[in-house]
Scaffold this motif. Structure first.
Motif, mmCIF file in Angstrom:
data_model
loop_
_atom_site.group_PDB
_atom_site.id
_atom_site.type_symbol
_atom_site.label_atom_id
_atom_site.label_comp_id
_atom_site.label_asym_id
_atom_site.label_seq_id
_atom_site.Cartn_x
_atom_site.Cartn_y
_atom_site.Cartn_z
ATOM 1 N N LEU A 13 49.217 48.677 -45.218
ATOM 2 C CA LEU A 13 49.012 48.294 -43.829
ATOM 3 C C LEU A 13 48.551 49.534 -43.072
ATOM 4 O O LEU A 13 49.309 50.503 -42.938
ATOM 5 C CB LEU A 13 50.319 47.753 -43.249
ATOM 6 N N LEU A 14 47.310 49.513 -42.573
ATOM 7 C CA LEU A 14 46.694 50.694 -41.957
ATOM 8 C C LEU A 14 46.155 50.351 -40.577
ATOM 9 O O LEU A 14 45.012 50.663 -40.243
ATOM 10 C CB LEU A 14 45.565 51.219 -42.858
ATOM 11 N N SER A 15 46.994 49.728 -39.756
ATOM 12 C CA SER A 15 46.524 49.217 -38.470
ATOM 13 C C SER A 15 47.148 49.938 -37.278
ATOM 14 O O SER A 15 47.180 49.416 -36.170
ATOM 15 C CB SER A 15 46.832 47.717 -38.372
ATOM 16 N N GLY A 16 47.651 51.165 -37.510
ATOM 17 C CA GLY A 16 48.214 51.954 -36.421
ATOM 18 C C GLY A 16 47.244 53.036 -35.965
ATOM 19 O O GLY A 16 46.065 52.768 -35.710
ATOM 20 N N ASN A 17 47.715 54.274 -35.912
ATOM 21 C CA ASN A 17 46.896 55.393 -35.441
ATOM 22 C C ASN A 17 46.140 56.106 -36.554
ATOM 23 O O ASN A 17 45.630 57.216 -36.335
ATOM 24 C CB ASN A 17 47.789 56.403 -34.710
ATOM 25 N N GLU A 18 46.055 55.489 -37.732
ATOM 26 C CA GLU A 18 45.413 56.155 -38.857
ATOM 27 C C GLU A 18 43.973 56.572 -38.538
ATOM 28 O O GLU A 18 43.584 57.724 -38.769
ATOM 29 C CB GLU A 18 45.425 55.243 -40.098
ATOM 30 N N LEU A 19 43.176 55.645 -38.028
ATOM 31 C CA LEU A 19 41.765 55.953 -37.747
ATOM 32 C C LEU A 19 41.642 57.019 -36.661
ATOM 33 O O LEU A 19 40.803 57.929 -36.761
ATOM 34 C CB LEU A 19 41.026 54.683 -37.330
ATOM 35 N N GLN A 244 51.490 56.571 -40.359
ATOM 36 C CA GLN A 244 52.351 55.626 -41.065
ATOM 37 C C GLN A 244 53.819 55.818 -40.678
ATOM 38 O O GLN A 244 54.551 54.849 -40.474
ATOM 39 C CB GLN A 244 52.182 55.821 -42.572
ATOM 40 N N LEU A 245 54.231 57.071 -40.583
ATOM 41 C CA LEU A 245 55.627 57.365 -40.249
ATOM 42 C C LEU A 245 56.016 56.805 -38.887
ATOM 43 O O LEU A 245 57.163 56.417 -38.674
ATOM 44 C CB LEU A 245 55.855 58.880 -40.294
ATOM 45 N N GLU A 246 55.052 56.748 -37.975
ATOM 46 C CA GLU A 246 55.324 56.202 -36.641
ATOM 47 C C GLU A 246 55.784 54.749 -36.702
ATOM 48 O O GLU A 246 56.422 54.258 -35.774
ATOM 49 C CB GLU A 246 54.073 56.324 -35.766
ATOM 50 N N ARG A 247 55.478 54.064 -37.812
ATOM 51 C CA ARG A 247 55.794 52.632 -37.924
ATOM 52 C C ARG A 247 56.827 52.331 -39.009
ATOM 53 O O ARG A 247 56.979 51.185 -39.410
ATOM 54 C CB ARG A 247 54.500 51.860 -38.206
ATOM 55 N N ILE A 248 57.527 53.362 -39.471
ATOM 56 C CA ILE A 248 58.404 53.182 -40.623
ATOM 57 C C ILE A 248 59.462 52.108 -40.386
ATOM 58 O O ILE A 248 59.750 51.308 -41.286
ATOM 59 C CB ILE A 248 59.060 54.531 -41.038
ATOM 60 N N ASN A 249 60.054 52.037 -39.205
ATOM 61 C CA ASN A 249 61.091 51.029 -38.965
ATOM 62 C C ASN A 249 60.518 49.618 -39.024
ATOM 63 O O ASN A 249 61.160 48.696 -39.558
ATOM 64 C CB ASN A 249 61.777 51.277 -37.619
ATOM 65 N N GLU A 250 59.320 49.455 -38.497
ATOM 66 C CA GLU A 250 58.628 48.170 -38.592
ATOM 67 C C GLU A 250 58.361 47.805 -40.054
ATOM 68 O O GLU A 250 58.550 46.645 -40.473
ATOM 69 C CB GLU A 250 57.317 48.243 -37.816
ATOM 70 N N PHE A 251 57.929 48.787 -40.827
ATOM 71 C CA PHE A 251 57.627 48.538 -42.235
ATOM 72 C C PHE A 251 58.885 48.133 -43.014
ATOM 73 O O PHE A 251 58.840 47.236 -43.860
ATOM 74 C CB PHE A 251 57.004 49.783 -42.865
ATOM 75 N N LEU A 356 52.989 45.633 -47.945
ATOM 76 C CA LEU A 356 53.163 45.448 -46.512
ATOM 77 C C LEU A 356 52.051 44.599 -45.909
ATOM 78 O O LEU A 356 52.251 43.937 -44.891
ATOM 79 C CB LEU A 356 53.203 46.817 -45.822
ATOM 80 N N GLY A 357 50.880 44.603 -46.527
ATOM 81 C CA GLY A 357 49.766 43.831 -46.004
ATOM 82 C C GLY A 357 49.726 42.387 -46.487
ATOM 83 O O GLY A 357 48.787 41.657 -46.162
ATOM 84 N N LEU A 358 50.757 41.954 -47.245
ATOM 85 C CA LEU A 358 50.784 40.573 -47.744
ATOM 86 C C LEU A 358 50.952 39.609 -46.569
ATOM 87 O O LEU A 358 51.897 39.722 -45.787
ATOM 88 C CB LEU A 358 51.949 40.407 -48.726
ATOM 89 N N SER A 359 50.044 38.660 -46.450
ATOM 90 C CA SER A 359 50.082 37.737 -45.315
ATOM 91 C C SER A 359 51.131 36.655 -45.532
ATOM 92 O O SER A 359 51.572 36.387 -46.655
ATOM 93 C CB SER A 359 48.710 37.082 -45.114
ATOM 94 N N MET A 360 51.541 36.007 -44.440
ATOM 95 C CA MET A 360 52.482 34.883 -44.510
ATOM 96 C C MET A 360 51.894 33.780 -45.391
ATOM 97 O O MET A 360 52.593 33.170 -46.205
ATOM 98 C CB MET A 360 52.763 34.346 -43.114
ATOM 99 N N GLU A 361 50.601 33.537 -45.218
ATOM 100 C CA GLU A 361 49.936 32.491 -46.002
ATOM 101 C C GLU A 361 49.983 32.805 -47.492
ATOM 102 O O GLU A 361 50.273 31.921 -48.320
ATOM 103 C CB GLU A 361 48.482 32.366 -45.540
ATOM 104 N N ASP A 362 49.727 34.061 -47.853
ATOM 105 C CA ASP A 362 49.685 34.434 -49.266
ATOM 106 C C ASP A 362 51.066 34.395 -49.913
ATOM 107 O O ASP A 362 51.204 33.992 -51.069
ATOM 108 C CB ASP A 362 49.063 35.815 -49.434
ATOM 109 N N ARG A 363 52.090 34.814 -49.206
ATOM 110 C CA ARG A 363 53.413 34.772 -49.818
ATOM 111 C C ARG A 363 53.886 33.333 -50.002
ATOM 112 O O ARG A 363 54.550 33.014 -50.982
ATOM 113 C CB ARG A 363 54.406 35.597 -49.009
ATOM 114 N N GLU A 364 53.529 32.446 -49.060
ATOM 115 C CA GLU A 364 53.839 31.019 -49.228
ATOM 116 C C GLU A 364 53.113 30.470 -50.448
ATOM 117 O O GLU A 364 53.663 29.659 -51.214
ATOM 118 C CB GLU A 364 53.436 30.241 -47.977
ATOM 119 N N LEU A 365 51.888 30.940 -50.638
ATOM 120 C CA LEU A 365 51.087 30.478 -51.766
ATOM 121 C C LEU A 365 51.681 30.957 -53.088
ATOM 122 O O LEU A 365 51.693 30.214 -54.079
ATOM 123 C CB LEU A 365 49.647 30.972 -51.606
ATOM 124 N N VAL A 366 52.173 32.196 -53.142
ATOM 125 C CA VAL A 366 52.826 32.703 -54.348
ATOM 126 C C VAL A 366 53.997 31.807 -54.732
ATOM 127 O O VAL A 366 54.159 31.422 -55.904
ATOM 128 C CB VAL A 366 53.312 34.156 -54.140
#
Length: 374
Positions: A13-19, A244-251, A356-366
Motif C-alpha cells: 500500500l503506497l498511497s501516503g507521502n511516498e511520492l 510508510q511508518l507514518e501509517r503503521i497503526n493504520e496498517f 495490505l493492498g488486498l481489496s475487500m472484493e478480492d478477499r471475499e473472492l478468495v
C-alpha cells in the motif's frame, strides 16, 4: 466458477507521502546512501519500537550479517535458533563462522519451542537467535531468563513483526540487538531494506562501521583494518520507509481486521483437517503478517495450491526447515537431526493473499473460491 482476475499473494500500500518524499529526494539530488531521510527514518523507527539507536541497511539479511559480527560471534561459537525460518538467520550464523544449533517449533504458535532451548546450551553457546514467525511472537520471557542465567546474547529477528507487541512492549525491543526487514510484503516497505536496533552505544557504532566497508570514522579514507560490507540503505529507500511508518497503526489495524475476517470465513476448513493460525496467546494478539494454513497432508496441500493457482489466487509455501536445506546438508550440518513439528509445518503449510493492498472484493473472492472447492 472460474476466476479470471489474478489475486496476488501480496500487494503493498503506497498511497501516503511516498511520492512526495521520493520527489524531494530527486529534486534535491539526495538519492544515495547519504541524505536526510536516512537519519530521520532511523530515529523515528527506533523511537517507535522503543530503542535508543537505529542503523538502516540494504535488507534484513544484511542486518543479520552485521548483528552477528557486531556481537563478536565467530569461529566455532554456537547460536541456538529455530529450524523453521527463512534461510537468512542460519546463513548469517554460518558465514560468520559460527554454528547454528536448532530447535523444533511450537505446534500452536509456529515459533521456536522455548522448552527445548536449555538442553541445547553448551560451553560454546554464545547467543540465542529468536525469529518471530508469521504473526505471533516467540515466548520471550523464558528466553530472556535463560540468556541472563547463562550469560548469552539475544539476537531478535523481528523482520515480520512491525508493530507487534509481547506483553505490551514492542517486538524488536527485547534483544541485545534486533533486526527488521522492509521487503515489499512487510507492514512497512522500502522496496528492499532493513534496520538494526540496539540500546548499546558501542554496538551501534560497530554496526555503522560494518555496513560501510569498515571505513575508519576518524582515520584516513580507504585504509581498512577489518572487513565489512557495503550494506547501506539509500535516501530513496528511507524516504519510502518514513512515509510508510507514518501509517503503521493504520496498517496494523488493516492486517488484524483481515486476519479476523479470514478466521471467521474460513473456519469451515478446520472441519477438513486444516489448522488455522492461533488468534492470540496470553502475551500477544496475532498481527497476521500473513494468513497461514496447515493442510492435513502433503497431497491436500498440493491439490489446494494447484486449485487456487488455476483460479489465479496467489499462495506461498511455508519456510523449509534448516536441517533439511540441501546447501547445509552438503556442508555436513545437522546430520540425522529430526524436528517433526517444524517438518509438518514446512511440508503442509502455505499462506493466502494477505497484503495490505488486498481489496475487500478480492478477499471475499478468495473465500468464495475456497468454499466452492469444498
Amino acid at each position: 466458477m472460474m476466476n479470471t482476475k489474478p489475486i496476488p499473494v501480496n500487494t503493498p500500500l503506497l498511497s501516503g507521502n511516498e511520492l512526495k518524499y521520493l520527489s524531494e529526494c530527486i529534486e534535491t539530488g539526495w538519492i544515495s546512501s547519504e541524505g536526510p531521510f536516512i537519519t530521520k527514518f532511523e530515529e523515528n523507527f527506533s523511537k517507535y519500537i522503543g530503542r535508543n539507536f537505529g542503523v538502516a541497511v540494504s535488507n534484513g539479511s544484511a542486518a543479520l550479517d552485521i548483528a552477528v559480527k557486531a556481537l563478536e560471534i565467530g569461529e566455532d561459537d554456537e547460536i541456538i535458533m529455530p529450524t523453521f525460518t527463512i534461510i537468512s538467520p542460519a546463513q548469517s550464523v554460518i558465514t560468520n563462522g559460527a554454528i547454528p544449533v536448532l530447535v523444533d517449533s511450537d505446534p500452536n504458535t509456529w515459533n521456536m519451542d522455548v522448552s527445548q532451548i536449555e538442553s541445547k546450551i553448551t560451553s560454546k553457546t554464545k547467543a540465542i537467535l529468536v525469529v518471530h514467525i508469521y504473526g505471533l511472537p516467540a515466548d520471550l520471557d523464558p528466553i530472556l531468563e535463560l540468556a541472563k542465567r547463562y550469560n548469552l546474547k539475544v539476537i531478535e529477528d523481528a523482520a515480520e513483526m512491525h508493530g507487534q507487541t509481547y506483553n505490551g512492549k514492542k517486538c524488536g525491543s527485547f534483544g541485545d540487538i534486533s533486526i527488521f526487514s522492509f521487503y515489499p510484503n512487510k507492514h512497512i516497505t522500502t522496496g528492499e531494506g532493513g534496520m538494526i536496533l540496539t540500546d548499546d552505544a558501542h554496538l551501534v557504532e560497530r554496526c555503522k562501521k560494518l555496513r560501510n566497508l569498515c571505513f575508519e570514522p576518524n582515520g584516513p579514507r580507504f585504509i581498512h583494518h577489518e572487513l565489512g560490507w557495503n550494506y547501506r540503505m539509500t535516501n530513496l529507500q528511507a524516504a519510502l520507509g518514513l512515509a510508510q511508518l507514518e501509517r503503521i497503526n493504520e496498517f496494523i489495524d488493516k492486517k488484524r481486521e483481515l486476519g479476523a475476517f479470514y478466521q471467521q470465513k474460513l473456519s469451515f476448513l478446520a472441519e477438513k483437517g486444516y489448522s488455522l493460525p492461533l488468534s492470540s496467546t496470553d502475551y500477544s494478539d496475532n498481527i497476521y503478517w500473513v494468513f497461514g494454513l496447515v493442510a492435513p497432508n502433503i497431497e491436500a496441500k498440493e491439490e489446494i495450491i494447484k486449485y487456487l493457482s488455476d483460479q489465479k489466487v496467489g499462495t506461498r509455501p511455508f519456510f523449509w526447515c534448516m536441517h533439511e536445506q540441501p546447501v547445509f546438508q552438503k556442508m555436513g550440518l545437522f546430520k540425522n537431526e529430526k524436528y517433526p513439528i517444524a517438518e509438518n509445518l514446512a511440508r503442509n503449510g502455505f499462506y493466502l493473499p494477505s497484503g495490505l493492498g488486498l481489496s475487500m472484493e478480492d478477499r471475499e473472492l478468495v473465500v468464495e473460491i475456497l468454499k466452492n472447492h469444498y
